[in-house]
Design an enzyme around this catalytic site. Structure first.
Site, PDB file in Angstrom:
ATOM      1  N   LYS A   9       0.845  -1.205   0.000  1.00 54.31           N
ATOM      2  CA  LYS A   9       0.000   0.000   0.000  1.00 54.31           C
ATOM      3  C   LYS A   9       0.882   1.258   0.000  1.00 54.31           C
ATOM      4  CE  LYS A   9      -3.891  -2.169   2.446  1.00 54.31           C
ATOM      5  NZ  LYS A   9      -4.836  -1.970   3.577  1.00 54.31           N
ATOM      6  N   TYR A  49     -12.328  -2.179  -3.444  1.00 50.68           N
ATOM      7  CA  TYR A  49     -12.841  -2.227  -2.071  1.00 50.68           C
ATOM      8  C   TYR A  49     -14.370  -2.171  -2.023  1.00 50.68           C
ATOM      9  CZ  TYR A  49      -8.184  -1.832   0.101  1.00 50.68           C
ATOM     10  OH  TYR A  49      -6.900  -2.073   0.538  1.00 50.68           O
ATOM     11  N   PHE A  57     -15.655   3.865   7.045  1.00 49.92           N
ATOM     12  CA  PHE A  57     -14.275   4.218   6.675  1.00 49.92           C
ATOM     13  C   PHE A  57     -14.011   4.120   5.171  1.00 49.92           C
ATOM     14  CE2 PHE A  57     -14.298  -0.300   7.904  1.00 49.92           C
ATOM     15  CZ  PHE A  57     -13.697  -0.898   6.799  1.00 49.92           C
ATOM     16  N   ARG A  85      -1.796 -14.626   3.652  1.00 47.28           N
ATOM     17  CA  ARG A  85      -2.587 -13.951   4.701  1.00 47.28           C
ATOM     18  C   ARG A  85      -1.893 -14.151   6.063  1.00 47.28           C
ATOM     19  NH1 ARG A  85      -6.675 -10.283   3.630  1.00 47.28           N
ATOM     20  NH2 ARG A  85      -7.529 -10.851   5.658  1.00 47.28           N
ATOM     21  N   THR A  91      -5.580  -7.833  10.264  1.00 44.94           N
ATOM     22  CA  THR A  91      -5.865  -6.517   9.682  1.00 44.94           C
ATOM     23  C   THR A  91      -5.403  -5.381  10.608  1.00 44.94           C
ATOM     24  OG1 THR A  91      -7.812  -7.497   8.631  1.00 44.94           O
ATOM     25  CG2 THR A  91      -7.718  -5.091   8.691  1.00 44.94           C
ATOM     26  N   ARG A 102       2.430  -6.969   9.029  1.00 43.47           N
ATOM     27  CA  ARG A 102       1.687  -5.941   9.774  1.00 43.47           C
ATOM     28  C   ARG A 102       2.133  -5.891  11.234  1.00 43.47           C
ATOM     29  NH1 ARG A 102      -4.144  -7.457   7.027  1.00 43.47           N
ATOM     30  NH2 ARG A 102      -4.083  -5.965   5.290  1.00 43.47           N
ATOM     31  N   ASN A 112      -1.722  -0.200   7.149  1.00 44.90           N
ATOM     32  CA  ASN A 112      -1.247  -1.530   7.564  1.00 44.90           C
ATOM     33  C   ASN A 112      -0.416  -2.221   6.483  1.00 44.90           C
ATOM     34  OD1 ASN A 112      -3.329  -2.151   5.860  1.00 44.90           O
ATOM     35  ND2 ASN A 112      -4.517  -3.344   7.331  1.00 44.90           N
ATOM     36  N   HIS A 115      -1.858  -5.280   1.219  1.00 43.54           N
ATOM     37  CA  HIS A 115      -3.137  -5.920   0.925  1.00 43.54           C
ATOM     38  C   HIS A 115      -2.852  -7.298   0.359  1.00 43.54           C
ATOM     39  CE1 HIS A 115      -7.100  -6.813  -0.710  1.00 43.54           C
ATOM     40  NE2 HIS A 115      -6.446  -7.270  -1.757  1.00 43.54           N
ATOM     41  N   GLU A 126      -9.270  -9.951  -8.155  1.00 41.78           N
ATOM     42  CA  GLU A 126      -8.313  -8.845  -8.001  1.00 41.78           C
ATOM     43  C   GLU A 126      -7.198  -8.911  -9.045  1.00 41.78           C
ATOM     44  OE1 GLU A 126      -7.395  -9.174  -3.814  1.00 41.78           O
ATOM     45  OE2 GLU A 126      -9.372  -8.418  -3.243  1.00 41.78           O
TER      46      GLU A 126
HETATM   47  P1  IDP Z   1      -7.785  -6.994   5.069  1.00 45.25           P
HETATM   48  O1  IDP Z   1      -6.987  -5.918   4.364  1.00 45.25           O
HETATM   49  O2  IDP Z   1      -7.024  -7.604   6.209  1.00 45.25           O
HETATM   50  O3  IDP Z   1      -8.354  -8.015   4.110  1.00 45.25           O
HETATM   51  P2  IDP Z   1     -10.465  -5.824   5.280  1.00 45.25           P
HETATM   52  O4  IDP Z   1     -11.420  -6.082   6.393  1.00 45.25           O
HETATM   53  O5  IDP Z   1     -10.798  -6.377   3.927  1.00 45.25           O
HETATM   54  O6  IDP Z   1      -9.029  -6.279   5.783  1.00 45.25           O
HETATM   55  O7  IDP Z   1     -10.336  -4.228   5.162  1.00 45.25           O
HETATM   56  C1  IDP Z   1      -9.677  -3.644   4.071  1.00 45.25           C
HETATM   57  C2  IDP Z   1      -8.786  -2.536   4.570  1.00 45.25           C
HETATM   58  O8  IDP Z   1      -9.600  -1.508   5.108  1.00 45.25           O
HETATM   59  C3  IDP Z   1      -7.863  -2.936   5.730  1.00 45.25           C
HETATM   60  O9  IDP Z   1      -6.649  -3.504   5.287  1.00 45.25           O
HETATM   61  C4  IDP Z   1      -7.649  -1.625   6.453  1.00 45.25           C
HETATM   62  O10 IDP Z   1      -6.534  -0.905   5.922  1.00 45.25           O
HETATM   63  C5  IDP Z   1      -8.924  -0.847   6.154  1.00 45.25           C
HETATM   64  N1  IDP Z   1      -9.793  -0.841   7.345  1.00 45.25           N
HETATM   65  C6  IDP Z   1     -10.455  -1.888   7.877  1.00 45.25           C
HETATM   66  N2  IDP Z   1     -11.144  -1.519   8.965  1.00 45.25           N
HETATM   67  C7  IDP Z   1     -10.910  -0.190   9.112  1.00 45.25           C
HETATM   68  C8  IDP Z   1     -11.349   0.775  10.072  1.00 45.25           C
HETATM   69  O11 IDP Z   1     -12.107   0.491  11.009  1.00 45.25           O
HETATM   70  N3  IDP Z   1     -10.873   2.062   9.897  1.00 45.25           N
HETATM   71  C9  IDP Z   1     -10.041   2.414   8.868  1.00 45.25           C
HETATM   72  N4  IDP Z   1      -9.613   1.514   7.959  1.00 45.25           N
HETATM   73  C10 IDP Z   1     -10.039   0.235   8.078  1.00 45.25           C
END
Ligand code: IDP
Length: 148
Positions: A9, A49, A57, A85, A91, A102, A112, A115, A126
């Site tokens: 990212k 997304y 968010f 993963r 996450t 992470r 983080n 992706h 994707e």
């Molecule tokens: P992942 O990246 O581990 O698959 P997802 O739940 O698909 O997680 O969420 C996508 C991305 O959205 C996360 O990597 C994170 O950067 C962002 N994200 C998830 N939850 C939040 C939040 O509560 N606030 C801000 N960003 C969030």
């Protein structure tokens, strides 16, 4: 062979972590099949997304992912979706084990580092979204016989 989509990212790119990410996946035994440094369009960010479109968010997420270059990759190998993963970690960096990307480099859920596709179906979707069909290079690595 199974393939997944991984992306360093904008925070990971700015912090100089492209090499670290590539190195970890290479050393694990996975094979890089495609890679590009790119800036994601607003349209691509919303498609990528899409499952989070109704989350509070979502705006912050699409603004961030389009804010600077990302490093998009296709990686290949046995169980690569699930294993990648694990290598990324949870996450939320505060919940990610040390030794994961992470867990080692992140502090906040928004920034983080990386992706990675969360299922075979997401990986296919994707890869097509970012690279199109047939972008993955098929080639033999001499180390393959020592990995498998
Ligand atoms: P992942 O990246 O581990 O698959 P997802 O739940 O698909 O997680 O969420 C996508 C991305 O959205 C996360 O990597 C994170 O950067 C962002 N994200 C998830 N939850 C939040 C939040 O509560 N606030 C801000 N960003 C969030």
């Amino acid at each position: 062979m199974e393939k997944t989509f991984l992306m360093v990212k904008p925070d990971g790119v700015q912090r100089g972590l492209i090499g670290e990410v590539i190195s970890r996946f290479e050393r694990k035994g996975f094979k890089l099949a495609a890679a590009k440094l790119m800036v994601i369009s607003d349209d691509l960010a919303k498609k990528h997304y899409g499952e989070h479109a109704d989350k509070p968010f979502f705006g912050e997420l699409t603004d961030f992912i389009t804010s600077g270059p990302v490093f998009a990759m296709i990686w290949e190998g046995e169980d690569v979706v699930k294993t990648a993963r694990h290598m990324m970690g949870a996450t939320k960096p505060s919940e990610a084990d040390l030794g994961t990307l992470r867990g080692d480099f992140g502090l906040t859920v928004g920034k983080n580092i990386i992706h990675g596709s969360d299922s075979l179906e997401s990986a296919e979707r994707e890869i097509n979204l970012f690279f199109g069909e047939d972008a993955a290079l098929e080639y033999k690595k001499s180390s393959d016989e020592w990995v498998y």
